[in-house]
Design a protein around this motif. Sequence first.
Motif, PDB file in Angstrom:
ATOM      1  N   VAL A 139      43.173  47.029  33.998  1.00  0.00           N
ATOM      2  CA  VAL A 139      44.044  47.050  32.825  1.00  0.00           C
ATOM      3  C   VAL A 139      43.166  47.387  31.624  1.00  0.00           C
ATOM      4  CG1 VAL A 139      45.695  45.391  33.772  1.00  0.00           C
ATOM      5  CG2 VAL A 139      43.781  44.568  32.418  1.00  0.00           C
ATOM      6  N   GLU A 140      43.798  47.548  30.477  1.00  0.00           N
ATOM      7  CA  GLU A 140      43.030  47.827  29.264  1.00  0.00           C
ATOM      8  C   GLU A 140      42.049  46.688  28.995  1.00  0.00           C
ATOM      9  OE1 GLU A 140      43.022  50.612  27.351  1.00  0.00           O
ATOM     10  OE2 GLU A 140      44.300  51.410  28.940  1.00  0.00           O
ATOM     11  N   PRO A 141      40.795  47.009  28.671  1.00  0.00           N
ATOM     12  CA  PRO A 141      39.834  45.950  28.325  1.00  0.00           C
ATOM     13  C   PRO A 141      40.331  45.127  27.146  1.00  0.00           C
ATOM     14  CG  PRO A 141      38.715  48.050  28.636  1.00  0.00           C
ATOM     15  CD  PRO A 141      40.197  48.331  28.646  1.00  0.00           C
ATOM     16  N   GLN A 142      39.967  43.864  27.156  1.00  0.00           N
ATOM     17  CA  GLN A 142      40.355  42.942  26.091  1.00  0.00           C
ATOM     18  C   GLN A 142      39.091  42.309  25.516  1.00  0.00           C
ATOM     19  OE1 GLN A 142      43.126  40.376  28.144  1.00  0.00           O
ATOM     20  NE2 GLN A 142      44.301  42.119  28.850  1.00  0.00           N
ATOM     21  N   PRO A 143      39.189  41.666  24.365  1.00  0.00           N
ATOM     22  CA  PRO A 143      37.973  41.124  23.728  1.00  0.00           C
ATOM     23  C   PRO A 143      37.149  40.203  24.635  1.00  0.00           C
ATOM     24  CG  PRO A 143      39.825  41.005  22.220  1.00  0.00           C
ATOM     25  CD  PRO A 143      40.373  41.469  23.544  1.00  0.00           C
ATOM     26  N   HIS A 144      37.808  39.431  25.473  1.00  0.00           N
ATOM     27  CA  HIS A 144      37.092  38.467  26.307  1.00  0.00           C
ATOM     28  C   HIS A 144      36.949  38.916  27.761  1.00  0.00           C
ATOM     29  CE1 HIS A 144      41.337  37.743  26.949  1.00  0.00           C
ATOM     30  NE2 HIS A 144      41.024  37.095  28.063  1.00  0.00           N
ATOM     31  N   TRP A 145      37.341  40.171  28.070  1.00  0.00           N
ATOM     32  CA  TRP A 145      37.386  40.601  29.460  1.00  0.00           C
ATOM     33  C   TRP A 145      37.366  42.115  29.560  1.00  0.00           C
ATOM     34  CZ3 TRP A 145      42.410  41.294  32.499  1.00  0.00           C
ATOM     35  CH2 TRP A 145      42.157  41.472  33.856  1.00  0.00           C
ATOM     36  N   ASP A 146      36.664  42.631  30.569  1.00  0.00           N
ATOM     37  CA  ASP A 146      36.562  44.084  30.743  1.00  0.00           C
ATOM     38  C   ASP A 146      37.797  44.706  31.391  1.00  0.00           C
ATOM     39  OD1 ASP A 146      36.338  43.325  33.407  1.00  0.00           O
ATOM     40  OD2 ASP A 146      34.302  44.107  33.675  1.00  0.00           O
ATOM     41  N   GLY A 147      38.768  43.878  31.811  1.00  0.00           N
ATOM     42  CA  GLY A 147      40.011  44.396  32.369  1.00  0.00           C
ATOM     43  C   GLY A 147      39.943  44.786  33.834  1.00  0.00           C
ATOM     44  N   VAL A 148      38.872  44.367  34.534  1.00  0.00           N
ATOM     45  CA  VAL A 148      38.701  44.741  35.936  1.00  0.00           C
ATOM     46  C   VAL A 148      38.874  43.517  36.839  1.00  0.00           C
ATOM     47  CG1 VAL A 148      37.107  45.679  37.661  1.00  0.00           C
ATOM     48  CG2 VAL A 148      37.151  46.635  35.346  1.00  0.00           C
ATOM     49  N   ILE A 149      39.708  43.671  37.853  1.00  0.00           N
ATOM     50  CA  ILE A 149      39.884  42.650  38.887  1.00  0.00           C
ATOM     51  C   ILE A 149      39.216  43.201  40.146  1.00  0.00           C
ATOM     52  CG2 ILE A 149      41.534  41.356  40.282  1.00  0.00           C
ATOM     53  CD1 ILE A 149      43.546  41.874  37.895  1.00  0.00           C
ATOM     54  N   ALA A 150      38.209  42.489  40.641  1.00  0.00           N
ATOM     55  CA  ALA A 150      37.496  42.917  41.850  1.00  0.00           C
ATOM     56  C   ALA A 150      38.239  42.404  43.078  1.00  0.00           C
ATOM     57  CB  ALA A 150      36.067  42.372  41.826  1.00  0.00           C
TER      58      ALA A 150
END
Length: 141
Positions: free
Chosen positions: A55-66
Amino acid sequence: MTSSATEIRSVVVERDVPHPPEKIWRALTQPHLIEDWLMKNDFAPVTGHRFSLRVEPQPHWDGVIACEVRIVEPNRTLSYSWAALGLDSVVTWTLTPIPAGTRLRMEQTGFRPDQPQAYTGARHGWQKFFAGLEILLAREA
């Protein structure tokens, strides 16, 4: 340690959908269809395949689910790991033929008691994803 301290919670969504398992299986396993109702991905229905949901990166997260594919039983069961933001969980889809179509069950398990935000987010998120999946299935007649 008490049992409540080790209690792992699950999010379960189950619906009867008026489509055959084969059609639902395609929506769960074809990357362009997965992107339509869930997220951008590089999924392949191969046991052991590592993929990402994005998903789109957010301030606290790169937006990637492994993720990693764990079980592939075409038109019956699909299971993969789902790891992001400290959550290590497993998503399992079960497709059961019924006279009116398919009973579709999704269970995401692995929510620890100290992850109430992840659990609540998943409960709301899966309702939205299921709605998108049902729209896709109706459109892809």
